[in-house]
Design a protein around this motif. Structure first.
Motif, PDB file in Angstrom:
ATOM      1  N   ASN A 120       0.817  -1.215   0.000  1.00  0.00           N
ATOM      2  CA  ASN A 120       0.000   0.000   0.000  1.00  0.00           C
ATOM      3  C   ASN A 120       0.848   1.261   0.000  1.00  0.00           C
ATOM      4  O   ASN A 120       0.440   2.296  -0.550  1.00  0.00           O
ATOM      5  CB  ASN A 120      -0.942  -0.007   1.210  1.00  0.00           C
ATOM      6  N   LEU A 121       2.048   1.194   0.608  1.00  0.00           N
ATOM      7  CA  LEU A 121       2.955   2.337   0.559  1.00  0.00           C
ATOM      8  C   LEU A 121       3.406   2.607  -0.875  1.00  0.00           C
ATOM      9  O   LEU A 121       3.427   3.767  -1.323  1.00  0.00           O
ATOM     10  CB  LEU A 121       4.170   2.074   1.456  1.00  0.00           C
ATOM     11  N   ILE A 122       3.724   1.543  -1.602  1.00  0.00           N
ATOM     12  CA  ILE A 122       4.144   1.711  -3.002  1.00  0.00           C
ATOM     13  C   ILE A 122       2.979   2.247  -3.840  1.00  0.00           C
ATOM     14  O   ILE A 122       3.154   3.135  -4.698  1.00  0.00           O
ATOM     15  CB  ILE A 122       4.638   0.361  -3.576  1.00  0.00           C
ATOM     16  N   LYS A 123       1.777   1.732  -3.580  1.00  0.00           N
ATOM     17  CA  LYS A 123       0.602   2.231  -4.311  1.00  0.00           C
ATOM     18  C   LYS A 123       0.391   3.719  -4.052  1.00  0.00           C
ATOM     19  O   LYS A 123       0.062   4.489  -4.954  1.00  0.00           O
ATOM     20  CB  LYS A 123      -0.646   1.443  -3.885  1.00  0.00           C
ATOM     21  N   PHE A 124       0.597   4.110  -2.778  1.00  0.00           N
ATOM     22  CA  PHE A 124       0.450   5.520  -2.416  1.00  0.00           C
ATOM     23  C   PHE A 124       1.482   6.381  -3.160  1.00  0.00           C
ATOM     24  O   PHE A 124       1.137   7.447  -3.703  1.00  0.00           O
ATOM     25  CB  PHE A 124       0.615   5.675  -0.906  1.00  0.00           C
ATOM     26  N   LEU A 125       2.732   5.901  -3.199  1.00  0.00           N
ATOM     27  CA  LEU A 125       3.786   6.660  -3.874  1.00  0.00           C
ATOM     28  C   LEU A 125       3.530   6.743  -5.379  1.00  0.00           C
ATOM     29  O   LEU A 125       3.764   7.782  -6.001  1.00  0.00           O
ATOM     30  CB  LEU A 125       5.151   6.011  -3.605  1.00  0.00           C
ATOM     31  N   GLU A 126       3.051   5.635  -5.960  1.00  0.00           N
ATOM     32  CA  GLU A 126       2.729   5.650  -7.392  1.00  0.00           C
ATOM     33  C   GLU A 126       1.660   6.688  -7.684  1.00  0.00           C
ATOM     34  O   GLU A 126       1.732   7.433  -8.666  1.00  0.00           O
ATOM     35  CB  GLU A 126       2.244   4.273  -7.835  1.00  0.00           C
ATOM     36  N   LYS A 127       0.651   6.733  -6.809  1.00  0.00           N
ATOM     37  CA  LYS A 127      -0.450   7.682  -7.014  1.00  0.00           C
ATOM     38  C   LYS A 127       0.022   9.116  -6.800  1.00  0.00           C
ATOM     39  O   LYS A 127      -0.323  10.032  -7.547  1.00  0.00           O
ATOM     40  CB  LYS A 127      -1.582   7.358  -6.037  1.00  0.00           C
ATOM     41  N   LYS A 128       0.870   9.285  -5.760  1.00  0.00           N
ATOM     42  CA  LYS A 128       1.352  10.634  -5.442  1.00  0.00           C
ATOM     43  C   LYS A 128       2.177  11.217  -6.565  1.00  0.00           C
ATOM     44  O   LYS A 128       2.087  12.397  -6.893  1.00  0.00           O
ATOM     45  CB  LYS A 128       2.184  10.583  -4.154  1.00  0.00           C
TER      46      LYS A 128
END
Length: 225
Positions: A212-220
């Motif tokens: 979920n951290l990687i997903k957040f960074l991808e979205k950010k």
């Protein structure tokens, strides 16, 4: 199912999970620097430098992580010259031997991930920077590296998760990480199912956080192809 054992083992396993997180954090930090260094070498037009970087990547991606740990922990310690140098201060400690093996291994995979990401940068982006009078050094640090990191986030996220699971091999060199403590509890209780279910659940929870951290960074950073 012995739920009392699961509950009583939980604090010990959480303490061991901290060791696992330390192993992962140190390995990824050092491995990222190694990966970036060898990714740049892989893009070098000099054939010897390029082949040297490729050889490193091929060697560590082509051999089992467990073998690499054994060679560094058991193998290097048998070399008399090393035992008489300052390196022995580090190499006699299983924790740092595991960190070295993990960092070199993840560095090899990271170098290939970053190399691919660098190659996806369109030449027009670099030419635009040059046309504005920006030096090659600034273009590399301020334009190419940020783009490469953003492009490599999905693949690097998988590498982080694989390295998390790889840290379980640290228990083979006496480190009491999550798997090591699980093995110790099993050796005294003879209840492998309950203990490994608990250990697996903690690994799964950590994977959930990383994912979920990687997903957040991808979205950010708006990763879009």
């Amino acid at each position: 199912m012995n739920f009392e054992l699961i509950i009583s083992s939980f604090p010990k396993m959480l303490g061991a999970a901290v060791i696992t997180v330390k192993l992962l954090a140190f390995s990824l930090a050092i491995g990222l620097l190694i990966g970036l260094f060898f990714a740049v070498l892989r893009l070098n037009k000099n054939i010897f430098i390029n082949k040297f970087a490729y050889g490193y990547s091929y060697l560590f991606r082509g051999t089992p992580l467990l073998v690499q740990i054994y060679i560094i922990y058991f193998g290097l310690g048998q070399i008399e010259f090393i035992r008489s140098t300052f390196l022995w201060v580090i190499l006699k400690e299983p924790f740092w031997c595991a960190i070295i093996a993990f960092a070199l291994n993840t560095g090899a995979y990271t170098s290939e991930i970053l190399r691919s990401a660098f190659q996806t940068i369109k030449p027009g982006v670099i030419e635009a920077g040059k046309s504005l009078g920006i030096s090659n050094k600034i273009i590399f640090y301020k334009i190419q590296i940020p783009i490469a990191i953003r492009q490599s986030l999905p693949a690097y996220g998988n590498e982080i998760i694989l390295m998390l699971k790889g840290t379980s091999l640290a228990s083979t060199v006496t480190i009491m990480d999550l798997t090591g403590v699980a093995k110790h509890i099993i050796s005294t209780t003879f209840k492998p199912v309950e203990v490994f279910i608990l250990a697996g659940s903690i690994y799964l929870f950590m994977t959930f956080i990383i994912h979920n951290l990687i997903k957040f960074l991808e979205k950010k950073y708006s990763f879009q192809k």
